[in-house]
Design a protein around this motif. Structure first.
Motif, short mmCIF file in Angstrom:
data_model
loop_
_atom_site.label_atom_id
_atom_site.label_comp_id
_atom_site.label_asym_id
_atom_site.label_seq_id
_atom_site.Cartn_x
_atom_site.Cartn_y
_atom_site.Cartn_z
N GLU A 256 22.80 -56.54 10.57
CA GLU A 256 24.10 -56.96 11.10
C GLU A 256 25.17 -55.91 10.77
OE1 GLU A 256 24.48 -60.54 12.71
OE2 GLU A 256 22.58 -59.46 12.99
N ASP A 257 25.12 -55.37 9.56
CA ASP A 257 26.11 -54.35 9.17
C ASP A 257 25.98 -53.10 10.04
OD1 ASP A 257 27.12 -55.98 7.19
OD2 ASP A 257 26.03 -55.01 5.55
N ARG A 258 24.75 -52.71 10.33
CA ARG A 258 24.56 -51.50 11.14
C ARG A 258 25.01 -51.72 12.59
NH1 ARG A 258 20.32 -47.29 9.41
NH2 ARG A 258 22.17 -46.80 8.21
N ILE A 259 24.79 -52.94 13.11
CA ILE A 259 25.27 -53.24 14.45
C ILE A 259 26.80 -53.18 14.48
CG2 ILE A 259 25.39 -54.99 16.27
CD1 ILE A 259 22.64 -56.00 15.27
N ALA A 260 27.44 -53.76 13.48
CA ALA A 260 28.90 -53.72 13.41
C ALA A 260 29.39 -52.27 13.31
CB ALA A 260 29.39 -54.54 12.22
N GLU A 261 28.71 -51.46 12.53
CA GLU A 261 29.07 -50.04 12.42
C GLU A 261 29.01 -49.36 13.79
OE1 GLU A 261 27.30 -45.87 10.48
OE2 GLU A 261 26.23 -47.78 10.21
N ALA A 262 27.98 -49.69 14.57
CA ALA A 262 27.85 -49.08 15.90
C ALA A 262 28.94 -49.56 16.85
CB ALA A 262 26.46 -49.39 16.47
N VAL A 263 29.34 -50.82 16.75
CA VAL A 263 30.46 -51.32 17.56
C VAL A 263 31.72 -50.51 17.25
CG1 VAL A 263 31.99 -53.28 17.99
CG2 VAL A 263 29.53 -53.65 17.79
N ARG A 264 31.98 -50.29 15.97
CA ARG A 264 33.14 -49.48 15.57
C ARG A 264 33.02 -48.06 16.07
NH1 ARG A 264 32.70 -52.64 10.86
NH2 ARG A 264 31.31 -51.15 9.86
N LEU A 265 31.84 -47.51 15.99
CA LEU A 265 31.64 -46.11 16.39
C LEU A 265 31.88 -45.94 17.89
CD1 LEU A 265 30.87 -43.48 14.96
CD2 LEU A 265 28.49 -43.90 15.61
N TYR A 266 31.44 -46.89 18.68
CA TYR A 266 31.73 -46.81 20.12
C TYR A 266 33.24 -46.77 20.36
CZ TYR A 266 27.17 -47.19 22.42
OH TYR A 266 25.93 -46.93 22.93
N LEU A 285 19.59 -45.76 16.85
CA LEU A 285 19.61 -44.29 16.84
C LEU A 285 20.20 -43.77 15.54
CD1 LEU A 285 19.33 -41.49 18.08
CD2 LEU A 285 21.47 -41.90 19.33
N ILE A 286 21.25 -44.42 15.05
CA ILE A 286 21.81 -44.03 13.75
C ILE A 286 20.76 -44.16 12.66
CG2 ILE A 286 23.52 -44.64 11.98
CD1 ILE A 286 25.34 -45.58 14.32
N ALA A 287 20.01 -45.26 12.70
CA ALA A 287 18.96 -45.47 11.69
C ALA A 287 17.87 -44.41 11.77
CB ALA A 287 18.36 -46.87 11.85
N GLU A 288 17.63 -43.89 12.99
CA GLU A 288 16.56 -42.91 13.18
C GLU A 288 17.11 -41.50 13.43
OE1 GLU A 288 12.77 -45.52 14.71
OE2 GLU A 288 13.70 -44.16 16.15
N ARG A 289 18.32 -41.24 12.95
CA ARG A 289 18.95 -39.95 13.27
C ARG A 289 18.13 -38.76 12.79
NH1 ARG A 289 22.87 -41.58 9.21
NH2 ARG A 289 24.48 -41.90 10.78
N GLU A 290 17.47 -38.88 11.64
CA GLU A 290 16.66 -37.75 11.15
C GLU A 290 15.51 -37.45 12.10
OE1 GLU A 290 17.53 -35.82 8.69
OE2 GLU A 290 19.32 -37.09 8.43
N ARG A 291 14.94 -38.47 12.67
CA ARG A 291 13.82 -38.32 13.59
C ARG A 291 14.25 -37.68 14.92
NH1 ARG A 291 9.57 -43.23 14.16
NH2 ARG A 291 8.05 -42.22 15.54
N MET A 292 15.53 -37.86 15.28
CA MET A 292 16.03 -37.41 16.59
C MET A 292 16.82 -36.11 16.53
SD MET A 292 14.94 -39.42 18.94
CE MET A 292 13.44 -40.06 18.20
N GLN A 293 16.82 -35.44 15.40
CA GLN A 293 17.60 -34.21 15.27
C GLN A 293 17.26 -33.20 16.37
OE1 GLN A 293 20.18 -33.44 12.77
NE2 GLN A 293 19.99 -35.65 12.98
N GLY A 294 18.32 -32.71 17.04
CA GLY A 294 18.15 -31.66 18.04
C GLY A 294 17.60 -32.12 19.36
#
Length: 322
Positions: A256-266, A285-294
C-alpha cells in the motif's frame, strides 16, 4: 486469443467513440528509475479509465447477438460500471450496477451520471458480483461478467495503440483486477508477434491473481483490502487466469505504501492524476528498478478516478486506509 484483424476491427469501433489515448516517455520518471519510461495514459479517456473501451465493444456485441434485452446488470468498484452504464445508456438500455457497501463516493456519483441505477450489496466486489449475477434472470437483465471475450477485445485496443506508437518496449507492467487489462495487453503483444515481456501487478493485500498464476489453479483469498480498489478482488476469474498465467513473465505484489508513493510520483513528475490501481504498474517498476536499468519499459496508467479525500492524504505523505 485474437487475430490481428480481430483486434484492428475492435480498435476501429472503439475509435469511432473516443480518440486514442496518448503515450509519453517522461524524462523525470526515467531519471528516477534509470530507464526510459513510457506511460500509456488511460486516465485521459472519456471515463478516466481503460474500461470504457470494453463497454463499447461489449454493447456492440450484445446489440447484435442478443437483441431484445431491455437492460444489463453488472458489478464493479467503479470503472467497469461507468463503462457499462455509458455504453448501455447510449443504446437506450437500463444499466443496473451493483457495488459493495462503502464504495468510492465519487465513482458512485460518476456511474449515476452515466446513467447507472446503482445498488449496494455486500462487503466487497465478489459479494456484489454474486448478487448481480443472481438478479439478472429475476429481472430479465443481461448479466455482464467482469471478464468476457468482447470486453477484452475492446480493452486490447489500448495495447495495440501503445505497442504501435511507442518504440519497442522490453517490458510492460500492467495492474490486475479481474484480468481484462493484462489479457488485452498479452493478446495485442501476441497478435503483433512482439518479444515484449508483460508483468502483472497486484496489491500485496489482494494476492489472488499472483497466488493463482504461481499455483497454476485458482486460489481465492479470504480478503482483498486495498485502497487500490480496482485490484480488490478475492476470487480469480478462471478464463483470465488461463491467459495471464502462462502469458505473463511474472506477477509482482506491491505494498500500500509503494502504491501511494507511485500516486505521488505521477503527480510530482508528470502532473497526472492516478488512482491506486492506476499507479500500481509504476509502483512495481520502482520495486524492480535495478532489474530494468537502461531498458525501455512501459507502464499502464489504467485510471485516474480517485476520491478527493484519499488523494489529499496521499499528497500529504500518508497512505489511505483500505
Amino acid at each position: 486469443m485474437f487475430t490481428l484483424p480481430e483486434l484492428e476491427t475492435a480498435a476501429r469501433l472503439v475509435h469511432r467513440h473516443m480518440e486514442p489515448t496518448p503515450q509519453y516517455a517522461w524524462p523525470a520518471l526515467g531519471a528516477r528509475i534509470g530507464a526510459e519510461v513510457w506511460v500509456k495514459h488511460e486516465n485521459h479517456g472519456p471515463t478516466g479509465a481503460f474500461k470504457v473501451r470494453g463497454g463499447i465493444t461489449f454493447m456492440d456485441w450484445l446489440a447484435r447477438e442478443h437483441p431484445g434485452y431491455g437492460g444489463i446488470v453488472t458489478a464493479t468498484r467503479g470503472n467497469h460500471g461507468q463503462s457499462q452504464a455509458r455504453a448501455a445508456s447510449a443504446l437506450g438500455l437500463r444499466a443496473v450496477v451493483y457495488v459493495p457497501r462503502g464504495n468510492s463516493v465519487e465513482k458512485n456519483a460518476a456511474m449515476r451520471a452515466f446513467g447507472a441505477e446503482l445498488r449496494e450489496h455486500g462487503d466487497d466486489f465478489d459479494e456484489a458480483r454474486l448478487e448481480a449475477m443472481r438478479v439478472a434472470e429475476v429481472e430479465g437483465l443481461f448479466p455482464v461478467p467482469p471478464f468476457h471475450r468482447e470486453l477484452v477485445r475492446g480493452v486490447a485496443s489500448y495495447a495495440l495503440e501503445f505497442f504501435r506508437a511507442a518504440p519497442r518496449l522490453h517490458t510492460v507492467y500492467v495492474p490486475i483486477g479481474c484480468g481484462s487489462g493484462i489479457c488485452g495487453v498479452i493478446a495485442a503483444r501476441d497478435a503483433l508477434r512482439l518479444p515484449t515481456e508483460v508483468v502483472g501487478v497486484v496489491a500485496a493485500n489482494a494476492l489472488t491473481a499472483k497466488l493463482s498464476a504461481e499455483a497454476g489453479r485458482p486460489i481465492p483469498t479470504d480478503s482483498a483490502r486495498t485502497f487500490a480498489d480496482g485490484m480488490a478482488v478475492r476470487v480469480p476469474v478462471e478464463e483470465a487466469l488461463a491467459i495471464y498465467g502462462p502469458g505473463a513473465a511474472r506477477i509482482v505484489a506491491v505494498s500500500e505504501d509503494r502504491i501511494a508513493e507511485a500516486v505521488r510520483l505521477y503527480f510530482t513528475e508528470t502532473h497526472n492524476l492516478a488512482e491506486g490501481a492506476g499507479a500500481a504498474a509504476l509502483a512495481a517498476l520502482i520495486a524492480e528498478r535495478e532489474r530494468m536499468q537502461g531498458r525501455r519499459v512501459g507502464v499502464i496508467l489504467s485510471g485516474g478516478n480517485i476520491d478527493t479525500a484519499p488523494y489529499r492524504a496521499i499528497l500529504g505523505g500518508a497512505t489511505p486506509a483500505a
